[in-house]
Enzyme design. Structure first.
Site, PDB file in Angstrom:
ATOM      1  N   LYS A 113       0.835  -1.215   0.000  1.00  0.00           N
ATOM      2  CA  LYS A 113       0.000   0.000   0.000  1.00  0.00           C
ATOM      3  C   LYS A 113       0.866   1.260   0.000  1.00  0.00           C
ATOM      4  CE  LYS A 113      -1.753   1.553   4.060  1.00  0.00           C
ATOM      5  NZ  LYS A 113      -1.507   2.969   4.385  1.00  0.00           N
ATOM      6  N   ASN A 114       1.878   1.271   0.877  1.00  0.00           N
ATOM      7  CA  ASN A 114       2.646   2.511   1.048  1.00  0.00           C
ATOM      8  C   ASN A 114       3.650   2.753  -0.078  1.00  0.00           C
ATOM      9  OD1 ASN A 114       1.087   3.026   3.237  1.00  0.00           O
ATOM     10  ND2 ASN A 114       2.604   2.365   4.762  1.00  0.00           N
ATOM     11  N   ARG A 164      -4.586   9.673   4.345  1.00  0.00           N
ATOM     12  CA  ARG A 164      -3.409  10.516   4.557  1.00  0.00           C
ATOM     13  C   ARG A 164      -2.680  10.760   3.235  1.00  0.00           C
ATOM     14  NH1 ARG A 164      -0.719  14.008   8.020  1.00  0.00           N
ATOM     15  NH2 ARG A 164       1.509  13.775   7.745  1.00  0.00           N
ATOM     16  N   CYS A 193      -5.314   7.318   9.403  1.00  0.00           N
ATOM     17  CA  CYS A 193      -5.438   6.806  10.767  1.00  0.00           C
ATOM     18  C   CYS A 193      -5.149   7.903  11.779  1.00  0.00           C
ATOM     19  CB  CYS A 193      -4.440   5.658  10.981  1.00  0.00           C
ATOM     20  SG  CYS A 193      -4.861   4.193  10.053  1.00  0.00           S
ATOM     21  N   ARG A 203      -0.538  14.641  13.214  1.00  0.00           N
ATOM     22  CA  ARG A 203       0.212  14.297  11.992  1.00  0.00           C
ATOM     23  C   ARG A 203       0.342  15.561  11.132  1.00  0.00           C
ATOM     24  NH1 ARG A 203      -1.932   8.601   9.639  1.00  0.00           N
ATOM     25  NH2 ARG A 203       0.096   8.635   8.617  1.00  0.00           N
ATOM     26  N   ASP A 207       4.100  20.081   8.287  1.00  0.00           N
ATOM     27  CA  ASP A 207       5.008  21.236   8.244  1.00  0.00           C
ATOM     28  C   ASP A 207       6.275  20.967   7.429  1.00  0.00           C
ATOM     29  OD1 ASP A 207       5.444  19.490  10.633  1.00  0.00           O
ATOM     30  OD2 ASP A 207       7.250  20.724  10.821  1.00  0.00           O
ATOM     31  N   ASP A 229       4.284   0.510  12.200  1.00  0.00           N
ATOM     32  CA  ASP A 229       3.061  -0.170  11.751  1.00  0.00           C
ATOM     33  C   ASP A 229       2.974  -1.607  12.265  1.00  0.00           C
ATOM     34  OD1 ASP A 229       2.309   2.096  10.416  1.00  0.00           O
ATOM     35  OD2 ASP A 229       3.051   1.433   8.469  1.00  0.00           O
ATOM     36  N   ARG A 246      -8.663  -0.447   4.131  1.00  0.00           N
ATOM     37  CA  ARG A 246      -7.770   0.570   3.558  1.00  0.00           C
ATOM     38  C   ARG A 246      -6.384  -0.015   3.302  1.00  0.00           C
ATOM     39  NH1 ARG A 246      -6.932   4.406   7.301  1.00  0.00           N
ATOM     40  NH2 ARG A 246      -5.398   5.027   5.774  1.00  0.00           N
TER      41      ARG A 246
HETATM   42  C1  EPZ Z   1       3.875   6.798   6.489  1.00  0.00           C
HETATM   43  O1  EPZ Z   1       3.063   7.791   7.093  1.00  0.00           O
HETATM   44  C2  EPZ Z   1       2.981   5.602   6.303  1.00  0.00           C
HETATM   45  N1  EPZ Z   1       1.859   5.966   5.473  1.00  0.00           N
HETATM   46  C3  EPZ Z   1       2.483   5.117   7.643  1.00  0.00           C
HETATM   47  O2  EPZ Z   1       1.738   3.939   7.400  1.00  0.00           O
HETATM   48  C4  EPZ Z   1       3.664   4.798   8.538  1.00  0.00           C
HETATM   49  O3  EPZ Z   1       3.195   4.490   9.830  1.00  0.00           O
HETATM   50  C5  EPZ Z   1       4.606   6.004   8.633  1.00  0.00           C
HETATM   51  O4  EPZ Z   1       4.971   6.436   7.293  1.00  0.00           O
HETATM   52  C6  EPZ Z   1       5.875   5.728   9.407  1.00  0.00           C
HETATM   53  O5  EPZ Z   1       6.570   4.660   8.828  1.00  0.00           O
HETATM   54  C7  EPZ Z   1       1.996   6.009   4.147  1.00  0.00           C
HETATM   55  O6  EPZ Z   1       3.049   5.781   3.589  1.00  0.00           O
HETATM   56  C8  EPZ Z   1       0.778   6.299   3.367  1.00  0.00           C
HETATM   57  P1  EPZ Z   1       5.813  10.168   8.648  1.00  0.00           P
HETATM   58  P2  EPZ Z   1       3.564   9.296   7.151  1.00  0.00           P
HETATM   59  O7  EPZ Z   1       5.650  11.422   7.898  1.00  0.00           O
HETATM   60  O8  EPZ Z   1       4.263   9.616   5.886  1.00  0.00           O
HETATM   61  C9  EPZ Z   1       5.825  13.510  12.036  1.00  0.00           C
HETATM   62  C10 EPZ Z   1      -0.081   2.444   7.724  1.00  0.00           C
HETATM   63  O9  EPZ Z   1      -0.768   1.875   8.606  1.00  0.00           O
HETATM   64  N2  EPZ Z   1       5.745  14.514  10.965  1.00  0.00           N
HETATM   65  O10 EPZ Z   1       7.091   9.398   8.507  1.00  0.00           O
HETATM   66  O11 EPZ Z   1       2.413  10.108   7.570  1.00  0.00           O
HETATM   67  C11 EPZ Z   1       4.527  12.737  12.183  1.00  0.00           C
HETATM   68  O12 EPZ Z   1       3.585  13.454  12.933  1.00  0.00           O
HETATM   69  C12 EPZ Z   1       0.503   3.766   8.005  1.00  0.00           C
HETATM   70  O13 EPZ Z   1       0.136   1.949   6.604  1.00  0.00           O
HETATM   71  C13 EPZ Z   1       5.820  15.857  11.283  1.00  0.00           C
HETATM   72  O14 EPZ Z   1       5.956  16.239  12.460  1.00  0.00           O
HETATM   73  O15 EPZ Z   1       4.602   9.193   8.329  1.00  0.00           O
HETATM   74  C14 EPZ Z   1       4.993  11.466  12.841  1.00  0.00           C
HETATM   75  O16 EPZ Z   1       5.084  11.672  14.227  1.00  0.00           O
HETATM   76  C15 EPZ Z   1      -0.175   4.675   8.909  1.00  0.00           C
HETATM   77  N3  EPZ Z   1       5.747  16.778  10.266  1.00  0.00           N
HETATM   78  C16 EPZ Z   1       6.404  11.269  12.273  1.00  0.00           C
HETATM   79  O17 EPZ Z   1       6.764  12.520  11.702  1.00  0.00           O
HETATM   80  C17 EPZ Z   1       5.599  16.410   8.963  1.00  0.00           C
HETATM   81  O18 EPZ Z   1       5.532  17.278   8.085  1.00  0.00           O
HETATM   82  C18 EPZ Z   1       6.497  10.200  11.194  1.00  0.00           C
HETATM   83  O19 EPZ Z   1       5.542  10.473  10.167  1.00  0.00           O
HETATM   84  C19 EPZ Z   1       5.526  15.031   8.655  1.00  0.00           C
HETATM   85  C20 EPZ Z   1       5.602  14.106   9.665  1.00  0.00           C
END
Ligand code: EPZ
Length: 423
Positions: A22-23, A94, A118, A123, A126, A310, A402
């Protein structure tokens, strides 16, 4: 609402192959907007988020259709593309955030209402916005929507991500392909799905080095063509099947997914006493259900290559009946363990306090009526139900579909007493 009914106590047997990740698939679908020729993504699972992505592509003027297991896209001229992302589609997942960069680059502006997905704690986006602003985008917040415009082409930058966000790395990789000059992304995410996107873009003609390391370098403004591309197998689905075997016992082979993609999870299962035998892209797992799993585990979920966030709820589901207390801490998401309420309803003794889940172990799980709080939390409740006495009714308001095309069918194919019904 779907209800998944699972009667625990059956061991699992057979082999199972995870579908495309998916990702990986979701960013690839957004990336096709940058391509000047048709693309074919092969072996794309029928996930709700894929359907949402197809609807989103069509809503902004692109052509994308499913042909059997594949998805075919046609290039769209800038004048037919519209940068307005409908609120219902943005709010459904997302991954709507992956459309920011391609639409900004191709259509010249983009308006994204608050992305859904989710609820795992805050999330923010920024880092996506800071990187795009550094490349020359004008960023405005309009209530709960973000509006981006560019006057000329984006320009290459040397940008440091304040943390290795997967989504922001994807956004900036996509933008960098269209920007004038060289972009250096420092502190980038190294997840396999980032490498997969870079592989797709390179196959289309992009010049990208360093994907899979914290420093990615992109020479922008190459015209991108089309490609036929098979996304990575889903490592989180592979881990889900492995967790199901660990909870229920039996013998299962997970095929078509290299063990290194979910190595930290396999290592954890081995520490718990599950027999693991890797063989090429197959992993054979075995567990005697009469012998308790070893608890006393301390897990820390973090960015790749650490234990994947995850898989944290799946690990929790495995540890509920283990012979000693365990603890899981999630560095990435503040509310990863909403599934703890469902575990407790099934008789587990576990406490979620912020990022930490404490599991007493030794639980005698029983069937209960529970609700999937999010995608992986829902899958984890299904895994726990396999090891519970009696029948669990797992209500799913749409989270599990999803990320898994047919989780109940997959578990039933391995011998679980499991079926799904609407309502
Ligand atoms: C991706 O989410 C995945 N989703 C998530 O999969 C996965 O849990 C996550 O990466 C971590 O591996 C997809 O690829 C669609 P991040 P993403 O940006 O991109 C903070 C699933 O079940 N952050 O790496 O949203 C954020 O709040 C899922 O398949 C900021 O602060 O994850 C979090 O605490 C759900 N500012 C951390 O970084 C930003 O601009 C990691 O988020 C972006 C992120």
């Amino acid at each position: 609402m779907q209800t998944i009914t699972i009667t625990g106590g059956q061991t699992l047997h057979g082999q199972i192959r995870p579908a495309g990740a998916k990702n990986s698939v979701l960013p690839l679908l957004a990336a096709t907007l940058l391509c000047g020729a048709p693309c074919r993504l092969c072996g794309v699972p029928r996930l709700a988020d894929v359907d949402t992505s197809l609807a989103l592509l069509r809503a902004v003027g692109a052509k994308a259709v499913r042909k059997g297991a594949d998805i075919c896209t046609q290039p769209a001229a800038p004048e037919v593309l519209c940068g307005e992302i409908p609120e219902a589609l943005a709010g459904a997942m997302r991954s709507s955030v992956f459309y920011l960069a391609p639409l900004l680059c191709r259509a010249g502006s983009v308006r994204l209402p608050l992305p859904g997905g989710c609820r795992l704690g805050p999330r923010p986006v920024d880092i996506h916005l800071a990187g795009l602003a550094a490349m020359g985008a004008q960023v405005e917040l309009e209530g709960e929507a973000v509006m981006l415009r560019r006057l000329g082409p984006l320009r290459g930058v040397d940008f440091t991500l304040r943390l290795p966000s997967v989504g922001a790395t994807i956004t900036l990789l996509l933008a960098a392909c269209c920007a004038q000059g060289t972009t250096v992304l420092r502190g980038a995410a190294c997840e396999p799905e980032v490498c997969d996107l870079a592989g797709f873009l390179r196959a289309c003609g992009a010049q990208i080095t360093g994907a899979g390391t914290p420093v990615i370098v992109v020479q922008g403004r190459r015209a991108l063509g089309g490609v036929s591309y098979t996304p990575l197998p889903d490592r989180i689905a592979a881990a889900t099947y492995a967790a199901a075997l660990a909870a229920a016992g039996g013998q299962v082979a997970v095929t078509g997914c290299l063990p290194q993609y979910y190595g930290a999870f396999l290592h954890f299962l081995q520490d718990c006493g599950v027999q693991i035998e890797p063989d090429g892209d197959t992993v054979r797992l075995a567990r005697d259900p009469a012998r308790p799993l070893r608890g006393g585990q301390q897990l820390f979920a973090n960015a790749w290559p650490a234990f994947a966030t995850d898989t944290a709820p799946l690990a929790a589901a495995v540890l509920l009946r283990a012979d000693a207390p365990s603890e899981i801490y999630d560095h990435l998401f503040a509310d990863r363990f909403a599934c703890a309420a469902g575990f407790a309803a099934m008789g587990a003794v576990c406490t979620a306090a912020g990022r930490r889940l404490t599991i007493a172990g030794g639980a005698r799980l029983h069937g209960a009526a529970v609700t999937a709080p999010d995608l992986r939390g829902g899958a984890a409740l299904a895994v726990a139900a396999l090891a519970a006495e009696g029948t669990t009714q797992l209500r799913d308001p749409g989270h599990i579909r999803r990320g898994y095309a047919d989780l109940p069918g997959d578990l039933a194919a391995l011998g679980a007493v499991c079926r799904a019904a609407a309502g």
